[in-house]
Enzyme design. Structure first.
Site, PDB file in Angstrom:
ATOM      1  N   HIS A 102       1.171  -1.093  -0.269  1.00 56.25           N
ATOM      2  CA  HIS A 102      -0.353  -0.060   0.098  1.00 56.25           C
ATOM      3  C   HIS A 102       1.162   1.034   0.098  1.00 56.25           C
ATOM      4  CE1 HIS A 102      -2.535  -3.038   2.262  1.00 56.25           C
ATOM      5  NE2 HIS A 102      -3.648  -2.426   1.857  1.00 56.25           N
ATOM      6  N   ASP A 105       1.940   2.005   3.810  1.00 59.74           N
ATOM      7  CA  ASP A 105       3.190   1.338   4.618  1.00 59.74           C
ATOM      8  C   ASP A 105       4.562   1.860   4.120  1.00 59.74           C
ATOM      9  OD1 ASP A 105       0.808  -0.466   3.884  1.00 59.74           O
ATOM     10  OD2 ASP A 105       1.185  -1.527   2.348  1.00 59.74           O
ATOM     11  N   GLU A 269      -9.116 -13.460  -2.043  1.00 53.30           N
ATOM     12  CA  GLU A 269      -8.438 -13.248  -0.560  1.00 53.30           C
ATOM     13  C   GLU A 269      -8.991 -15.231  -0.360  1.00 53.30           C
ATOM     14  OE1 GLU A 269      -7.810 -12.034   3.501  1.00 53.30           O
ATOM     15  OE2 GLU A 269      -7.377 -10.406   2.337  1.00 53.30           O
ATOM     16  N   HIS A 272     -11.306 -14.217   2.879  1.00 51.07           N
ATOM     17  CA  HIS A 272     -12.854 -13.245   2.620  1.00 51.07           C
ATOM     18  C   HIS A 272     -13.595 -13.946   1.654  1.00 51.07           C
ATOM     19  CE1 HIS A 272     -10.017  -8.987   1.943  1.00 51.07           C
ATOM     20  NE2 HIS A 272     -10.079  -9.835   3.302  1.00 51.07           N
ATOM     21  N   ASP A 340      -0.416 -12.150   2.148  1.00 49.70           N
ATOM     22  CA  ASP A 340      -1.756 -11.233   2.661  1.00 49.70           C
ATOM     23  C   ASP A 340      -2.036 -12.158   4.160  1.00 49.70           C
ATOM     24  OD1 ASP A 340      -3.189  -9.100   3.419  1.00 49.70           O
ATOM     25  OD2 ASP A 340      -4.663 -10.056   2.055  1.00 49.70           O
TER      26      ASP A 340
END
Length: 438
Positions: A102, A105, A269, A272, A340
């Protein structure tokens, strides 16, 4: 120069399945050829910047436990560069080809929109230097449009057009940097694009804003000549009660409604999918069937917890079936497997970051080996093909080609006196078959 935080960890090497070294790959041999392609090129694995280098090990009930050297002091340019140096030390020791980030980040903390633009550009120069020196590549970049309090009511879906403008600024400059760094994708995750209460929400208005925002992103992509893929990452809830990118089917419907189904693909993901009440392979197979499969955020959730635990994957069966459907769909193009995932709060030592990634990498490598064997064996594909064989016959093709009306089908069925009989789905046999590959 100060010794690296990871100085005690030697580069991770492939040692084979018999190895008992917890800091060695047992299955991930990047040069092993699987289905005609190197394992590294099949899997395209990436380290995520946020969980690995930004997480401090805090949770809702206690402060951070990690105390990494780059967490100390203000997040100015010097600290951002310190963190960047350590990140590339980690990437190169792990030996994976990609990373993801990001904007917030990697950059020094910004207090104004002008500072944000300048700080991102400044750290971008350093990232470019590190990539050139190490050969590590960027799988994708993305803008953090959910952490800052300005985004408490969303970014693109925010009631305030100025918040929309700030978000647009972040995305514009992060995509520009992603292009400059040779990034192969750009991700949009709507962490707060949703609502907590319908009572203060105009659904039609917010969805119109989301659609316009995405169209502007696509317009900018083409304007700057970014050749990568735009990816949307579905998630049903958390941090909002309900998110507009709930799951693959929901995002696809949104894309079709805005005429963007040919422009955007999905970053799926595992955790998710769990939160949406789906299996990981369901979301992958659905995206493949709809022509919008793009990339993977590889992790796992906990079906006994109702939140995003972001644990490292360790279920070989789940990863095998996930990769089976990815391979059936043609495999990755610009996408890959981004880890992730975050180490647990008690796993605070430098080695723990390596143990976590080594185990995850090997799990995915095992999954690829198993999935490839399933493809080569052909039994599962043969069973499915036989099950739907009737649709390849004259009648089935006529129905799907639009050559039969409802009336014609009905009249023919009655005239022939058809009496269809059920056929076994052979579910248990198929599950046993898959088990033989594990």
């Amino acid at each position: 120069m100060t010794e690296s935080y990871f100085a005690s960890i030697a580069p991770i090497e492939f040692e084979g399945a018999a190895s008992e070294n917890p800091l060695a790959y047992r299955y991930y041999d990047k040069n092993r050829v699987v289905l005609g392609k190197r394992m590294e090129d099949h899997l395209r694995m990436a380290v995520c910047y946020w969980h690995t280098f930004c997480s401090e090990g805090a949770d809702m009930f206690g402060p951070g436990t990690f105390h990494r050297p780059w967490h100390i002091g203000p997040m100015d340019q010097a600290h951002a560069e310190h963190k960047l140096n350590e990140a590339f030390e980690f990437f190169t020791r792990l030996g994976l080809p990609f990373f993801c980030f990001h904007d917030t980040d990697v950059m020094a903390e910004a207090h104004t929109i002008r500072e944000h633009v300048d700080n991102l550009a400044r750290i971008g120069d350093r990232i470019q230097e590190k990539m050139a020196a190490t050969g590590v590549k960027l799988l994708w970049g993305t803008a953090n449009l959910f952490s800052h309090p300005r985004y408490m009511a969303g970014a693109a879906s925010n009631p305030d057009p100025d918040v929309f403008r700030f978000a647009a600024t972040q995305v514009r400059h992060c995509m520009d940097l992603t292009k400059r760094l040779g990034g192969q994708n750009y991700v949009l995750w709507g962490g707060r694009e949703g609502y907590d209460s319908l009572l203060n929400t105009d659904l039609k208005q917010e969805k119109a804003q989301l659609g316009r925002f995405l169209k502007m992103v696509i317009e900018h992509k083409h304007k700057i000549g970014f050749s990568g893929t735009i990816l949307i990452e579905p998630k049903p809830h958390e941090p909002t009660k309900h998110q507009y990118d709930f799951d693959v089917e929901t995002v696809y419907s949104f894309l079709v409604a805005n005429g963007l189904e040919k422009e955007v693909k999905l970053n799926i993901e595992a955790n998710h999918a769990t939160l949406a009440g789906h299996s990981f392979e369901h979301e992958i197979a659905t995206a493949v069937a709809l022509g919008v499969f793009g990339s993977i955020d590889m992790n796992r959730g906990d079906p006994q917890n109702g939140w995003d635990t972001d644990q490292f994957p360790n279920d070989v069966r789940e990863i095998t079936t996930a990769l089976y459907y990815i391979l059936l769909g043609g495999g990755f193009t610009t996408g890959g497997n981004n880890f992730d995932a975050k180490v647990r709060r008690q796993s605070f030592e430098p080695a723990d970051l390596f143990y976590a990634h080594v185990g995850a990498v090997d799990t995915v490598a095992q999954g690829l080996i198993n999935a490839a064997a399933m493809i080569e064996g052909g039994q599962l594909a043969g069973i499915v093909k036989e099950r739907y064989a009737g649709w390849q016959g004259e009648l089935g093709r006529a129905i799907l080609d639009g050559k039969m009306s409802l009336e014609a089908l009905s009249d023919g069925a009655v005239a022939e006196g058809i009496t269809p009989r059920p056929r076994s789905g052979r579910q248990e046999m198929i599950e046993n078959l898959v088990g033989r590959y594990l």
